[in-house]
Every structure is written in structure tokens, then in C-alpha cells.
Design a protein around this motif. Structure first.
Motif, PDB file in Angstrom:
ATOM      1  N   THR A 154       0.839  -1.197   0.000  1.00 28.46           N
ATOM      2  CA  THR A 154       0.000   0.000   0.000  1.00 28.46           C
ATOM      3  C   THR A 154       0.871   1.243   0.000  1.00 28.46           C
ATOM      4  OG1 THR A 154      -1.763  -1.144   1.196  1.00 28.46           O
ATOM      5  CG2 THR A 154      -1.811   1.255   1.224  1.00 28.46           C
ATOM      6  N   ALA A 155       1.851   1.281   0.896  1.00 28.83           N
ATOM      7  CA  ALA A 155       2.742   2.438   0.968  1.00 28.83           C
ATOM      8  C   ALA A 155       3.513   2.627  -0.331  1.00 28.83           C
ATOM      9  CB  ALA A 155       3.700   2.270   2.141  1.00 28.83           C
ATOM     10  N   TRP A 156       3.984   1.530  -0.920  1.00 32.88           N
ATOM     11  CA  TRP A 156       4.718   1.605  -2.184  1.00 32.88           C
ATOM     12  C   TRP A 156       3.825   2.176  -3.287  1.00 32.88           C
ATOM     13  CZ3 TRP A 156       9.778   0.807  -3.359  1.00 32.88           C
ATOM     14  CH2 TRP A 156      10.115   0.690  -4.718  1.00 32.88           C
ATOM     15  N   GLY A 157       2.616   1.662  -3.390  1.00 28.09           N
ATOM     16  CA  GLY A 157       1.707   2.151  -4.419  1.00 28.09           C
ATOM     17  C   GLY A 157       1.357   3.614  -4.248  1.00 28.09           C
ATOM     18  N   VAL A 158       1.181   4.033  -2.997  1.00 27.32           N
ATOM     19  CA  VAL A 158       0.815   5.422  -2.717  1.00 27.32           C
ATOM     20  C   VAL A 158       1.993   6.362  -2.950  1.00 27.32           C
ATOM     21  CG1 VAL A 158       0.233   7.002  -0.832  1.00 27.32           C
ATOM     22  CG2 VAL A 158      -1.069   4.896  -1.129  1.00 27.32           C
ATOM     23  N   VAL A 159       3.130   6.045  -2.354  1.00 29.65           N
ATOM     24  CA  VAL A 159       4.268   6.964  -2.333  1.00 29.65           C
ATOM     25  C   VAL A 159       5.080   6.921  -3.630  1.00 29.65           C
ATOM     26  CG1 VAL A 159       6.486   7.415  -1.207  1.00 29.65           C
ATOM     27  CG2 VAL A 159       4.446   6.973   0.175  1.00 29.65           C
ATOM     28  N   VAL A 160       5.356   5.708  -4.119  1.00 34.70           N
ATOM     29  CA  VAL A 160       6.249   5.565  -5.260  1.00 34.70           C
ATOM     30  C   VAL A 160       5.501   5.628  -6.584  1.00 34.70           C
ATOM     31  CG1 VAL A 160       8.009   4.098  -6.323  1.00 34.70           C
ATOM     32  CG2 VAL A 160       7.805   4.189  -3.825  1.00 34.70           C
ATOM     33  N   GLU A 161       4.385   4.894  -6.689  1.00 33.47           N
ATOM     34  CA  GLU A 161       3.692   4.788  -7.968  1.00 33.47           C
ATOM     35  C   GLU A 161       2.666   5.895  -8.191  1.00 33.47           C
ATOM     36  OE1 GLU A 161       2.101   0.858  -7.857  1.00 33.47           O
ATOM     37  OE2 GLU A 161       4.047  -0.119  -8.136  1.00 33.47           O
ATOM     38  N   THR A 162       2.099   6.445  -7.119  1.00 37.38           N
ATOM     39  CA  THR A 162       1.069   7.475  -7.274  1.00 37.38           C
ATOM     40  C   THR A 162       1.616   8.878  -7.012  1.00 37.38           C
ATOM     41  OG1 THR A 162      -0.623   5.889  -6.585  1.00 37.38           O
ATOM     42  CG2 THR A 162      -1.242   8.204  -6.553  1.00 37.38           C
ATOM     43  N   ALA A 163       2.281   9.075  -5.878  1.00 33.10           N
ATOM     44  CA  ALA A 163       2.864  10.386  -5.571  1.00 33.10           C
ATOM     45  C   ALA A 163       4.155  10.638  -6.339  1.00 33.10           C
ATOM     46  CB  ALA A 163       3.123  10.498  -4.075  1.00 33.10           C
ATOM     47  N   LEU A 164       4.787   9.576  -6.854  1.00 31.78           N
ATOM     48  CA  LEU A 164       6.058   9.689  -7.588  1.00 31.78           C
ATOM     49  C   LEU A 164       7.087  10.431  -6.734  1.00 31.78           C
ATOM     50  CD1 LEU A 164       4.651  10.651 -11.116  1.00 31.78           C
ATOM     51  CD2 LEU A 164       5.180   8.368 -10.237  1.00 31.78           C
ATOM     52  N   ALA A 165       7.305   9.948  -5.527  1.00 31.96           N
ATOM     53  CA  ALA A 165       8.199  10.605  -4.581  1.00 31.96           C
ATOM     54  C   ALA A 165       9.561  10.885  -5.200  1.00 31.96           C
ATOM     55  CB  ALA A 165       8.356   9.737  -3.336  1.00 31.96           C
ATOM     56  N   HIS A 166      10.052  12.119  -4.981  1.00 32.85           N
ATOM     57  CA  HIS A 166      11.338  12.505  -5.556  1.00 32.85           C
ATOM     58  C   HIS A 166      11.959  13.629  -4.739  1.00 32.85           C
ATOM     59  CE1 HIS A 166       8.275  15.070  -7.534  1.00 32.85           C
ATOM     60  NE2 HIS A 166       9.189  16.014  -7.412  1.00 32.85           N
ATOM     61  N   GLU A 167      13.203  13.894  -5.010  1.00 31.59           N
ATOM     62  CA  GLU A 167      13.941  14.926  -4.291  1.00 31.59           C
ATOM     63  C   GLU A 167      13.287  16.290  -4.501  1.00 31.59           C
ATOM     64  OE1 GLU A 167      18.568  16.483  -3.791  1.00 31.59           O
ATOM     65  OE2 GLU A 167      18.072  14.769  -5.091  1.00 31.59           O
ATOM     66  N   PHE A 183       5.950   2.488   6.696  1.00 32.15           N
ATOM     67  CA  PHE A 183       6.584   2.201   5.405  1.00 32.15           C
ATOM     68  C   PHE A 183       6.542   3.434   4.501  1.00 32.15           C
ATOM     69  CE2 PHE A 183       5.601  -2.357   6.378  1.00 32.15           C
ATOM     70  CZ  PHE A 183       6.903  -2.828   6.287  1.00 32.15           C
ATOM     71  N   ALA A 184       5.434   4.161   4.510  1.00 38.14           N
ATOM     72  CA  ALA A 184       5.310   5.344   3.652  1.00 38.14           C
ATOM     73  C   ALA A 184       6.375   6.382   3.984  1.00 38.14           C
ATOM     74  CB  ALA A 184       3.915   5.947   3.796  1.00 38.14           C
ATOM     75  N   VAL A 185       6.623   6.604   5.267  1.00 38.78           N
ATOM     76  CA  VAL A 185       7.666   7.545   5.674  1.00 38.78           C
ATOM     77  C   VAL A 185       9.015   7.100   5.119  1.00 38.78           C
ATOM     78  CG1 VAL A 185       8.979   8.410   7.657  1.00 38.78           C
ATOM     79  CG2 VAL A 185       6.472   8.358   7.748  1.00 38.78           C
ATOM     80  N   GLN A 186       9.323   5.828   5.252  1.00 34.29           N
ATOM     81  CA  GLN A 186      10.628   5.330   4.798  1.00 34.29           C
ATOM     82  C   GLN A 186      10.775   5.389   3.284  1.00 34.29           C
ATOM     83  OE1 GLN A 186      12.202   1.802   7.273  1.00 34.29           O
ATOM     84  NE2 GLN A 186       9.985   1.731   7.614  1.00 34.29           N
ATOM     85  N   ARG A 253      -0.713  22.745  -1.602  1.00 27.99           N
ATOM     86  CA  ARG A 253      -0.579  23.836  -2.572  1.00 27.99           C
ATOM     87  C   ARG A 253      -1.620  23.673  -3.667  1.00 27.99           C
ATOM     88  NH1 ARG A 253       1.204  21.905  -7.233  1.00 27.99           N
ATOM     89  NH2 ARG A 253       2.601  20.091  -7.311  1.00 27.99           N
ATOM     90  N   PRO A 254      -1.982  24.753  -4.384  1.00 26.40           N
ATOM     91  CA  PRO A 254      -2.889  24.605  -5.527  1.00 26.40           C
ATOM     92  C   PRO A 254      -2.316  23.607  -6.529  1.00 26.40           C
ATOM     93  CG  PRO A 254      -2.614  26.917  -4.952  1.00 26.40           C
ATOM     94  CD  PRO A 254      -1.616  26.159  -4.127  1.00 26.40           C
ATOM     95  N   GLY A 255      -3.141  22.673  -6.955  1.00 23.35           N
ATOM     96  CA  GLY A 255      -2.673  21.644  -7.874  1.00 23.35           C
ATOM     97  C   GLY A 255      -1.984  20.488  -7.198  1.00 23.35           C
ATOM     98  N   GLY A 256      -1.890  20.537  -5.854  1.00 27.43           N
ATOM     99  CA  GLY A 256      -1.289  19.435  -5.112  1.00 27.43           C
ATOM    100  C   GLY A 256      -2.155  18.195  -5.164  1.00 27.43           C
ATOM    101  N   LEU A 257      -1.685  17.143  -4.520  1.00 28.49           N
ATOM    102  CA  LEU A 257      -2.362  15.854  -4.624  1.00 28.49           C
ATOM    103  C   LEU A 257      -2.715  15.316  -3.240  1.00 28.49           C
ATOM    104  CD1 LEU A 257      -3.239  13.333  -6.282  1.00 28.49           C
ATOM    105  CD2 LEU A 257      -0.878  12.505  -6.044  1.00 28.49           C
ATOM    106  N   LEU A 258      -3.986  14.998  -3.049  1.00 26.08           N
ATOM    107  CA  LEU A 258      -4.468  14.322  -1.840  1.00 26.08           C
ATOM    108  C   LEU A 258      -4.693  12.857  -2.184  1.00 26.08           C
ATOM    109  CD1 LEU A 258      -5.763  14.309   1.067  1.00 26.08           C
ATOM    110  CD2 LEU A 258      -7.948  14.720  -0.098  1.00 26.08           C
ATOM    111  N   ILE A 259      -4.041  11.963  -1.421  1.00 27.24           N
ATOM    112  CA  ILE A 259      -4.240  10.524  -1.616  1.00 27.24           C
ATOM    113  C   ILE A 259      -4.969   9.998  -0.396  1.00 27.24           C
ATOM    114  CG2 ILE A 259      -3.149   8.308  -2.092  1.00 27.24           C
ATOM    115  CD1 ILE A 259      -0.711   9.835  -3.131  1.00 27.24           C
ATOM    116  N   GLU A 260      -6.196   9.574  -0.606  1.00 34.47           N
ATOM    117  CA  GLU A 260      -7.084   9.137   0.481  1.00 34.47           C
ATOM    118  C   GLU A 260      -7.100   7.609   0.518  1.00 34.47           C
ATOM    119  OE1 GLU A 260      -9.468  10.008   3.714  1.00 34.47           O
ATOM    120  OE2 GLU A 260      -8.285  11.354   2.433  1.00 34.47           O
TER     121      GLU A 260
END
Length: 340
Positions: A154-167, A183-186, A253-260
């Protein structure tokens, strides 16, 4: 029960040991409170097509289990009673579809079952699709590995695949010390994001250790008053407590992303986000063995770790559910089903 190697000597065919016809399981005769869970002797399930049969050593407990037990969650998909709950497991393959299968008998694996399409993991054996498992990380015990699959995927799908976490990205994660949250924090920190996590006082230092750059004590601070605008909110709470979901819109922020993430915790989140010019999406876990194998490599490398808060024996499943429903678990709760 003892399992001997099924690998034959050269030129000699040694049949595998016979499997039992019945097994211990924790079942549910109808929706109810935690005491509705009880032990039973049930048939060992039979794998078909590409499924493997796994002897369960440990099974993870997840909030969706408690919701389903109470008549919510995926209870509507249960077609026959009694039902066996549980998605997460770590165990040993005892039957594979064919001789050259990538997970032959004797392989230590972890993964997720498609419960309630098949009986769950609160049992000594379970059938599992081949594509929903991976080899157990060698650095983890079965108890530790059983706490990984659903929460980490779940954390991988949310953070890596959906939010596209990056620097350079700013991500706020609510309930950062829970099963999915830790897991999401890590994962977010691993991919370079600036992580802000909410938690209780006892977990703040731990969240920093996991990679959070900023922590917010939800018992003394309003996160929307102390957090600068963020790009993404990973909401693992919704509006069931103190309107956490609605308040999250104030820091995006405007245009930001909420993952529920929690099912049914804030049914109106899409409309509320759209009215504020914020993108939004729900998320449902995908039991992807390939992604789980990647998570396993991160666990073996030490880049990511799993925390198991409490371990209960299989016949203590009701107590495990009661502990989960208190809502203050750090990491995961796991059932010890059998010896490894």
C-alpha cells in the motif's frame, strides 16, 4: 508437522510427504465484534491453476480485517460462512503447480491472498496466486516478514507509484507510525522527498529515525498551523477523527495531490478537493509479487525496516483484533501460526 526435502537424489524419484486433509484455522460465522472469531478445524484448501499451497508460519493483522469482521470492509464479498480472514502471510511453499515453477516446495515466501475470494491466512495453510508472492527476505524472521506485504505494498503504491516521490517534493503523511505509515515515511525519504509525519508523542523520535524531516504531535499541535504548503498529503486517517482529511486541504498547494487511503473514512473527499483546486485519488492495494520482491531487497539491504509491535498466537486472534482496534499500534500486529 515436519516437512522433509522433496529434492530427489540423482535417478531416484522421492514423492513429497502427504499433506493433511484438515487444519487449524480461526473463522468467523457471521459479522460481529472481536469475540466472533473462534478456532475451528477446516479442510486444507486445494490449489488450482497457477496457485501455490503455502504452510503459514505467521500472518499479519490489518485494519481491513477488523472492518470486514465487523461487517464492513470486504464483508459484502463473502459468499459462504464460516469465513477465514487475513491477507498477509509468511510461510513455506508445500505444493507448486509444476516441477519447474519459480517457487518450488520448500521455498520460503511472503505475500498476500485474495481474501475473501479464497480463505485467508488465519490458518495453517493457504492457497495463493503465484503472482502475489515473493521470496521471503533472508534478513527477516517469518514473524517480521508477515508484517510487510499489505502495508508495504500500500505504501509503495501510494508513495512511489502514485505520488512519484522525488527529491525536493514535500509530502505530509498522517498516522506515520502505523502499519502503512511507517513504510510510507521510509519510502518517501528513500526517494529523496522532504517528509512531514504526524504522530503521538511516544512516536515522534521514532518517526525521525525512519526519515521524517519534520514531525507534528497531533495531541498538542494543529498540523495546518505549523506545516508549510506541501505537494502531497498521504491521508491514512480521513475524517473519522478531528476532520483530519478536510484540514489537510489547508496545507496542500494549488494543484497538489491528496491521496485518500482508508475505505469510507471520507466519502466526499473528491468533491472537497476539487472545490479547492486540488487533485485527489483513492488507493487500493495491488498484491504485486514483483513490487513485493523490490521491497524485500530494500529490507535485506537495511534501507527499509519493518516494526512488529505485538505478536499473538493463532488462537489469540480475537485479542489481536481488540489490540488493533485501540488505534495506537506502532507498526504491525502479527499472528504466530506455526513453527518455521
Amino acid at each position: 508437522m515436519r516437512f522433509r526435502s522433496t529434492r530427489p537424489e540423482a535417478g531416484v524419484h522421492t514423492p513429497p510427504p502427504p499433506l493433511p486433509e484438515t487444519m487449524r484455522a480461526v473463522v468467523l460465522d457471521a459479522p460481529g465484534d472481536a469475540d466472533a472469531l473462534h478456532g475451528a478445524i477446516v479442510p486444507v484448501p486445494a490449489p488450482i491453476m497457477s496457485e501455490v499451497l503455502v504452510r503459514i508460519v505467521a500472518a499479519g493483522i490489518n485494519p481491513i480485517d477488523a472492518k470486514t469482521r465487523a461487517g464492513r470492509g470486504v464483508a459484502g464479498a463473502i459468499t459462504a460462512w464460516p469465513a477465514t480472514l487475513g491477507y498477509d502471510f509468511s510461510g513455506i511453499v508445500v505444493a507448486a503447480p509444476y516441477e519447474s515453477h519459480p517457487f518450488p516446495p520448500g521455498t520460503e515466501v511472503f505475500g498476500m491472498t485474495p481474501t475473501p475470494r479464497t480463505p485467508g491466512t488465519y490458518a495453517e495453510y493457504a492457497v495463493v496466486p503465484s503472482l502475489s508472492i515473493a521470496r521471503k527476505p533472508t534478513s527477516l524472521s517469518h514473524v517480521e516478514a508477515a508484517g510487510v506485504p499489505l502495508a508495504a505494498l500500500t505504501a509503495w503504491g501510494v508513495v512511489v507509484e502514485t505520488a512519484l516521490a522525488h527529491e525536493g517534493q514535500r509530502i505530509l503523511i498522517h498516522a506515520g507510525s502505523g502499519g502503512v505509515g511507517h513504510f510510507a515515511v521510509q519510502f518517501a525519504a528513500y526517494f529523496g522527498a522532504h517528509v512531514i509525519a504526524t504522530g503521538s508523542p511516544r512516536n515522534l523520535d521514532w518517526l525521525r529515525e525512519l526519515g521524517a524531516a519534520q514531525v507534528v504531535d497531533y495531541t498538542t499541535e494543529r498540523f495546518e498551523e505549523v506545516v508549510a504548503p506541501v505537494d502531497v498529503v498521504v491521508d491514512l486517517i480521513g475524517n473519522v477523527a478531528d476532520d483530519t482529511g478536510t484540514r489537510s486541504l489547508d496545507v496542500l498547494r494549488p494543484g497538489g495531490l491528496l491521496i485518500e487511503v482508508p475505505t469510507g473514512a471520507w466519502p466526499e473527499f473528491r468533491e472537497a478537493a476539487s472545490a479547492r483546486g486540488i487533485r485527489s485519488t483513492a488507493y487500493k492495494v495491488v498484491p504485486d509479487g514483483g513490487a513485493l520482491a523490490t521491497v524485500g531487497r530494500l529490507l535485506d539491504s537495511g534501507a527499509v525496516r519493518v516494526f512488529v509491535d505485538r505478536v499473538f498466537d493463532l488462537d489469540e486472534a480475537a485479542s489481536a483484533h481488540r489490540e488493533l482496534e485501540k488505534g495506537h499500534t506502532r507498526g504491525k500486529i502479527v499472528l504466530r501460526v506455526s513453527d518455521d
